[in-house]
Design an enzyme around this catalytic site. Structure first.
Site, short mmCIF file in Angstrom:
data_model
loop_
_atom_site.label_atom_id
_atom_site.label_comp_id
_atom_site.label_asym_id
_atom_site.label_seq_id
_atom_site.Cartn_x
_atom_site.Cartn_y
_atom_site.Cartn_z
N MET A 119 38.96 48.87 -10.56
CA MET A 119 38.23 48.79 -11.82
C MET A 119 38.66 49.89 -12.78
O MET A 119 38.74 49.68 -13.99
CB MET A 119 36.72 48.86 -11.58
CG MET A 119 36.17 47.66 -10.82
SD MET A 119 36.60 46.07 -11.57
CE MET A 119 35.86 46.22 -13.17
N ASP A 153 43.01 48.79 -32.42
CA ASP A 153 42.29 49.54 -33.45
C ASP A 153 43.25 50.28 -34.37
O ASP A 153 43.08 50.29 -35.59
CB ASP A 153 41.32 50.52 -32.80
CG ASP A 153 40.56 51.33 -33.84
OD1 ASP A 153 39.97 50.72 -34.75
OD2 ASP A 153 40.58 52.57 -33.75
#
Length: 157
Positions: free
Chosen positions: A113, A128
């Site tokens: 993870m 972004d």
């Protein structure tokens, strides 16, 4: 009631108890990509982007993301990470960027993870930082490529 490890007998979410598991060295590698216009790739490679050092900023963001995985994914254990490497490379065949993260720990649970989070946050940071020049970008193919350690042993895609 269920064989799902993150659900108790009453159907409630729970963090898995790993206290009885042995501490082993664990490594996970994940990858993904960001597809963009060829002109965007050229602008990054020539240092002509409005937000500056795009790749190094996204790599650093990926490292920070791996370190904060337990804060972002509700049932993940907070882990003492011993190593996080995020590498972003221009790939004119996409066109875009390939992203690879490798995460390591000595612990009682794996770091898949954390590796996936590192790739995801690096990709989001690229998006972004480049959205002012390319709104058509696409993030994809985020996956675990390999893991070592633990009761299930080694696995390679």
């Amino acid at each position: 009631m269920t064989d799902l490890t993150h659900i108790d007998d009453n159907g409630r979410a729970r963090m898995v108890d790993v206290s009885a598991k042995p501490v082993t060295n664990r490594i996970a590698r994940a990858s993904g990509h960001l597809i963009c216009q060829a002109e965007t790739l050229t602008a990054v490679s020539e240092g002509r982007t409005p937000k500056g050092a795009v790749l190094s900023t996204a790599e650093l963001a990926g490292i920070m993301g791996a370190k904060r995985t337990a804060e972002l994914v509700p049932l993940c254990h907070p882990l003492p990470l011993s190593n996080v490497v995020v590498a972003i490379e221009a790939d004119p065949r996409l066109p875009g960027f390939s992203i690879v993260a490798e995460v390591g720990t000595s612990g009682q649970t794996g770091v898949e993870m954390e590796a996936l989070t590192a790739v995801s946050i690096a990709a989001l940071t690229l998006f972004d930082m480049l959205k002012a020049i390319d709104r058509s970008m696409e993030i994809g193919a985020i996956r675990v490529d390999a893991k070592t350690g633990g009761a299930t042993g080694d696995w390679i895609r």
